[in-house]
Enzyme design. Structure first.
Site, PDB file in Angstrom:
ATOM      1  CB  CYS A  29      -6.911  46.813   8.225  1.00 47.42           C
ATOM      2  SG  CYS A  29      -5.388  47.757   8.280  1.00 47.42           S
TER       3      CYS A  29
ATOM      4  CG  ASP B 276      -2.835  45.744   7.012  1.00 48.13           C
ATOM      5  OD1 ASP B 276      -2.885  44.530   7.256  1.00 48.13           O
ATOM      6  OD2 ASP B 276      -3.411  46.266   6.051  1.00 48.13           O
TER       7      ASP B 276
ATOM      8  CB  CYS C 184      -3.747  47.886   1.552  1.00 50.05           C
ATOM      9  SG  CYS C 184      -4.058  49.559   2.113  1.00 50.05           S
TER      10      CYS C 184
ATOM     11  CB  CYS D  16      -4.474  52.785   4.490  1.00 47.70           C
ATOM     12  SG  CYS D  16      -5.903  51.735   4.183  1.00 47.70           S
TER      13      CYS D  16
HETATM   14 FE1  FES Z   1      -4.699  47.972   6.254  1.00 47.85          FE
HETATM   15 FE2  FES Z   1      -4.799  49.611   4.218  1.00 47.85          FE
HETATM   16  S1  FES Z   1      -6.171  48.005   4.666  1.00 47.85           S
HETATM   17  S2  FES Z   1      -3.347  49.539   5.769  1.00 47.85           S
END
Ligand code: FES
Length: 122
Positions: free
Chosen positions: A33, A35, A58, A102
């Site tokens: 993702c 992140d 998230c 995640c």
């Molecule tokens: Fe990226 Fe959860 S969608 S850490």
């Protein structure tokens, strides 16, 4: 979609922030993702005495990092290196399949922070 424990950890996350002059720090990105997670550790005699996290992630990333940091405080670095995202997910009562990735952020950032600590110790 989320268990009650995940919602509770998300709404009331523990150990958010950054340790000043940490003994080990690890930042990782999630390939799925994009992140980002940073974990900083205070380590005394190879025991983790404090852990904090910061994330652009998230709800599942926040909940798993809050729980993972709580779990590693008090562990030796060897014990903490064995902590898996699966164990954190179990403690949280499960995660939806599409959110499993995640939870990998906290595991990887803890490992990276411990590696950082060990490289400084040498
Ligand atoms: Fe990226 Fe959860 S969608 S850490």
């Amino acid at each position: 979609m989320y268990s009650e424990k995940v919602m509770e950890a998300f709404k009331n996350p523990q150990n958010v922030g950054e340790i000043e002059n940490p003994d080990g720090i690890g930042t990782v990105g999630n390939e799925k993702c994009g992140d980002i997670m940073q974990i900083s550790l205070r380590i005394e005699n190879d025991v983790i005495v404090d852990a904090k996290f910061k994330t652009f992630g998230c709800a599942a990333a926040i909940a798993t990092s809050s729980t993972a940091t709580q779990m590693v405080i008090g562990m030796t670095i060897e014990e903490a290196l064995k902590l898996t995202n699966k164990r954190v997910i179990e403690v949280l009562g499960g995660l939806p399949t599409q959110k499993i990735h995640c939870s990998v952020l906290a595991e990887e950032a803890i490992k990276k922070a411990i590696e950082d600590y060990m490289s400084k110790k040498k």
